[in-house]
Write a protein that holds these residues in place. Structure first.
Motif, PDB file in Angstrom:
ATOM      1  N   CYS A   1      37.827  43.752  40.379  1.00 55.65           N
ATOM      2  CA  CYS A   1      39.165  43.528  39.823  1.00 55.65           C
ATOM      3  C   CYS A   1      39.544  44.677  38.894  1.00 55.65           C
TER       4      CYS A   1
ATOM      5  N   SER B   1      40.945  36.492  48.291  1.00 51.07           N
ATOM      6  CA  SER B   1      42.282  36.522  47.697  1.00 51.07           C
ATOM      7  C   SER B   1      43.224  35.749  48.606  1.00 51.07           C
TER       8      SER B   1
ATOM      9  N   THR C   1      46.562  35.498  43.789  1.00 50.71           N
ATOM     10  CA  THR C   1      45.418  34.790  43.226  1.00 50.71           C
ATOM     11  C   THR C   1      44.135  35.358  43.818  1.00 50.71           C
ATOM     12  N   PHE C   2      43.203  35.641  42.927  1.00 50.24           N
ATOM     13  CA  PHE C   2      41.911  36.179  43.335  1.00 50.24           C
ATOM     14  C   PHE C   2      40.819  35.219  42.904  1.00 50.24           C
TER      15      PHE C   2
ATOM     16  N   ILE D   1      35.721  40.799  43.637  1.00 44.70           N
ATOM     17  CA  ILE D   1      36.614  39.885  44.342  1.00 44.70           C
ATOM     18  C   ILE D   1      35.877  39.284  45.534  1.00 44.70           C
TER      19      ILE D   1
ATOM     20  N   ALA E   1      48.500  37.793  47.356  1.00 49.50           N
ATOM     21  CA  ALA E   1      47.796  38.974  46.840  1.00 49.50           C
ATOM     22  C   ALA E   1      47.656  40.022  47.929  1.00 49.50           C
TER      23      ALA E   1
END
Length: 128
Positions: free
Chosen positions: A117, A98, A86-87, A95, A102
């Motif tokens: 991303c 995270s 998950t970011f 970003i 991730a």
């Protein structure tokens, strides 16, 4: 004259009353014009409603701060507990942070924060 000396015309004066710390605001406005040659209008306001309103707003602000803190804590818990990578990214796809899944998938040595991303999710990364 003594009253005017004690409460000058140019200001707003707080006059305390009672044992509970209540107060009035007093403002003297000089009368002038063609219909009167001298005198004053006294505007007296009880400050109790303003004090109550202030206290009510303080309580609301404290409640809102507590709710915000709870929301942030819940978001952080859900973000870290997610089983998928998950970011959190901004509107430019940069970003911001995270979760640990991730970081494990992309490797801790790879600096995720600050990267786009779009650079991380290339055609090659889709084969993982």
């Amino acid at each position: 004259d003594e009253f005017i000396a004690a409460y000058p015309v140019a200001g707003v004066h707080e006059i305390p009353y009672g044992e509970d710390g209540g107060s009035y605001s007093l403002r003297l406005i000089p009368l002038a014009g063609p219909y009167c040659s001298e005198g004053y209008v006294a505007v007296v306001t009880n400050n109790a409603p303003f004090v109550e309103l202030h206290e009510s707003y303080e309580e609301r602000i404290e409640d809102n701060i507590a709710a915000l803190d709870d929301s942030v804590a819940l978001f952080n818990a859900l973000f870290e507990a997610a089983q998928d990578p998950t970011f959190l990214a901004d509107s430019a796809f940069r970003i911001l942070t995270s979760n640990t899944v991730a970081e494990r998938l992309f490797g801790r040595s790879y600096t995720l924060s600050g990267n786009s991303c779009l650079n991380i999710f290339t055609a090659e990364s889709s084969k993982i």
